[in-house]
Design a protein around this motif. Structure first.
Motif, PDB file in Angstrom:
ATOM      1  N   UNK A 267      28.806  35.690  47.802  1.00 25.83           N
ATOM      2  CA  UNK A 267      29.328  36.920  48.409  1.00 25.83           C
ATOM      3  C   UNK A 267      29.140  38.070  47.426  1.00 25.83           C
ATOM      4  N   UNK A 268      28.012  38.771  47.498  1.00 24.51           N
ATOM      5  CA  UNK A 268      27.762  39.876  46.574  1.00 24.51           C
ATOM      6  C   UNK A 268      28.866  40.932  46.655  1.00 24.51           C
ATOM      7  N   UNK A 269      29.080  41.617  45.544  1.00 21.85           N
ATOM      8  CA  UNK A 269      30.124  42.632  45.499  1.00 21.85           C
ATOM      9  C   UNK A 269      29.915  43.700  46.576  1.00 21.85           C
ATOM     10  N   UNK A 270      28.649  44.026  46.854  1.00 19.37           N
ATOM     11  CA  UNK A 270      28.367  45.047  47.876  1.00 19.37           C
ATOM     12  C   UNK A 270      28.948  44.628  49.228  1.00 19.37           C
ATOM     13  N   UNK A 271      28.780  43.352  49.589  1.00 25.47           N
ATOM     14  CA  UNK A 271      29.347  42.870  50.847  1.00 25.47           C
ATOM     15  C   UNK A 271      30.863  43.008  50.852  1.00 25.47           C
TER      16      UNK A 271
ATOM     17  N   UNK B 274      39.795  48.267  47.252  1.00 25.96           N
ATOM     18  CA  UNK B 274      38.690  47.319  47.168  1.00 25.96           C
ATOM     19  C   UNK B 274      38.900  46.475  45.921  1.00 25.96           C
ATOM     20  N   UNK B 275      39.017  45.164  46.121  1.00 26.52           N
ATOM     21  CA  UNK B 275      39.348  44.265  45.023  1.00 26.52           C
ATOM     22  C   UNK B 275      38.406  43.064  45.056  1.00 26.52           C
ATOM     23  N   UNK B 276      37.148  43.262  44.671  1.00 30.38           N
ATOM     24  CA  UNK B 276      36.149  42.199  44.803  1.00 30.38           C
ATOM     25  C   UNK B 276      36.463  40.987  43.934  1.00 30.38           C
ATOM     26  N   UNK B 277      36.119  39.826  44.472  1.00 29.54           N
ATOM     27  CA  UNK B 277      36.326  38.554  43.786  1.00 29.54           C
ATOM     28  C   UNK B 277      34.961  37.950  43.431  1.00 29.54           C
ATOM     29  N   UNK B 278      34.790  37.473  42.207  1.00 27.69           N
ATOM     30  CA  UNK B 278      33.502  36.858  41.846  1.00 27.69           C
ATOM     31  C   UNK B 278      33.201  35.664  42.746  1.00 27.69           C
TER      32      UNK B 278
ATOM     33  N   UNK C  94      38.245  46.555  37.753  1.00 25.61           N
ATOM     34  CA  UNK C  94      37.305  46.209  38.808  1.00 25.61           C
ATOM     35  C   UNK C  94      37.718  46.665  40.196  1.00 25.61           C
ATOM     36  N   UNK C  95      38.935  47.165  40.329  1.00 26.42           N
ATOM     37  CA  UNK C  95      39.394  47.641  41.636  1.00 26.42           C
ATOM     38  C   UNK C  95      39.083  49.126  41.800  1.00 26.42           C
ATOM     39  N   UNK C  96      38.900  49.518  43.063  1.00 33.33           N
ATOM     40  CA  UNK C  96      38.666  50.926  43.398  1.00 33.33           C
ATOM     41  C   UNK C  96      39.408  51.254  44.692  1.00 33.33           C
ATOM     42  N   UNK C  97      39.681  52.531  44.872  1.00 36.20           N
ATOM     43  CA  UNK C  97      40.286  52.970  46.133  1.00 36.20           C
ATOM     44  C   UNK C  97      39.188  53.122  47.171  1.00 36.20           C
ATOM     45  N   UNK C  98      39.248  52.318  48.225  1.00 33.90           N
ATOM     46  CA  UNK C  98      38.298  52.471  49.327  1.00 33.90           C
ATOM     47  C   UNK C  98      38.678  53.658  50.195  1.00 33.90           C
TER      48      UNK C  98
ATOM     49  N   UNK D 218      33.062  34.468  53.152  1.00 35.02           N
ATOM     50  CA  UNK D 218      33.696  33.483  52.272  1.00 35.02           C
ATOM     51  C   UNK D 218      35.220  33.607  52.207  1.00 35.02           C
ATOM     52  N   UNK D 219      35.787  34.383  53.105  1.00 34.29           N
ATOM     53  CA  UNK D 219      37.261  34.473  53.217  1.00 34.29           C
ATOM     54  C   UNK D 219      37.910  34.799  51.870  1.00 34.29           C
ATOM     55  N   UNK D 220      37.423  35.827  51.213  1.00 34.64           N
ATOM     56  CA  UNK D 220      37.917  36.183  49.882  1.00 34.64           C
ATOM     57  C   UNK D 220      39.049  37.204  49.919  1.00 34.64           C
ATOM     58  N   UNK D 221      39.238  37.859  51.072  1.00 35.34           N
ATOM     59  CA  UNK D 221      40.206  38.967  51.155  1.00 35.34           C
ATOM     60  C   UNK D 221      40.037  39.907  49.959  1.00 35.34           C
ATOM     61  N   UNK D 222      38.861  40.534  49.830  1.00 30.49           N
ATOM     62  CA  UNK D 222      38.583  41.359  48.647  1.00 30.49           C
ATOM     63  C   UNK D 222      39.147  42.774  48.766  1.00 30.49           C
ATOM     64  N   UNK D 223      40.377  42.873  49.184  1.00 34.60           N
ATOM     65  CA  UNK D 223      41.053  44.155  49.371  1.00 34.60           C
ATOM     66  C   UNK D 223      42.554  43.898  49.428  1.00 34.60           C
ATOM     67  N   UNK D 224      43.302  44.946  49.216  1.00 37.37           N
ATOM     68  CA  UNK D 224      44.752  44.863  49.339  1.00 37.37           C
ATOM     69  C   UNK D 224      45.287  46.245  49.711  1.00 37.37           C
TER      70      UNK D 224
END
Length: 211
Positions: free
Chosen positions: A125-129, A117-121, A174-178, A61-67
């Motif tokens: 696209x489940x958070x695990x993905x 890791x910065x997941x987007x609701x 909601x963010x974590x260090x990957x 879903x092209x969320x870029x859930x990271x930075x």
């Protein structure tokens, strides 16, 4: 990209083409201990390209859930002082050796990149993905570092999971260090290590009668 495969060709035959260098890297890739990294580290231009490559990860879903948060130069020592202060406050009995290790934690490599890791609701696209996507970014960054002639190590350590350290890093809710990706030049080529027995970890599914 590997060239198109033709009947009768082996993987080694195909590897003689454009994918030979890539396959060699993938077959022999090794992480280098943070303590075995040294200058020079990535230039600003190299790092920008490496991060761009790292961001080309599977991303449903092209969320870029990271930075990325880059620690370089004096910022590494400043963050080390923050970690040392946290430990000193919580562990009054901590030795000066321990405190100094915290001060120098991010000085072990010329550059440290925190992959966040910065997941987007998103209903599809489940958070695990999205978490797995952040992990793919970490490995992509190691591959990119190798392509530019650098070495790296993907580690976490206590500060990746600590709430106070997370606030100092700048994590949002909601963010974590990957992973912290330590980048520099290898003092020496690391020896090969034991790898999994593929026969023990590869199976093929067969249908089972559940009736």
């Amino acid at each position: 990209m590997l060239p198109e495969r033709h009947a009768g060709e082996t993987l080694d035959d195909r590897a003689k083409g454009a994918g030979a260098d890539l396959l060699l890297h993938l077959r022999t890739r090794r992480s280098v201990s943070a303590n075995a990294l040294m200058e020079p580290g990535p230039s600003a231009e190299d790092l920008a390209q490496m991060l761009t490559i790292a961001a080309r990860a599977p991303d449903h879903k092209k969320l870029a859930p990271w930075r990325f948060i880059v620690f370089e130069g004096e910022a590494r020592a400043r963050f080390g002082e923050t970690l040392a202060a946290i430990v000193s406050r919580r562990e009054p009995e901590a030795s000066e050796v321990r405190i100094e290790a915290e001060r120098r934690r991010f000085l072990r490599a010329p550059v440290v990149v925190a992959v966040i890791s910065s997941p987007k609701p998103h209903p599809a696209a489940p958070e695990w993905e999205q978490t797995l996507s952040a992990g793919a970014v970490c490995l992509n960054l190691l591959h990119a570092a190798a392509a530019f002639g650098y070495a790296g190590n993907w580690i976490t350590e206590w500060c990746a999971y600590d709430a106070e350290a997370g606030r100092a890093i700048g994590l949002a809710d909601g963010e974590r260090v990957a992973g912290f990706i330590y980048l520099g030049s290898a003092r020496e080529r690391p020896p090969e290590r034991e790898r999994p027995d593929m026969n023990a970890i590869v199976t093929r599914w067969t249908p089972t009668d559940l009736t």
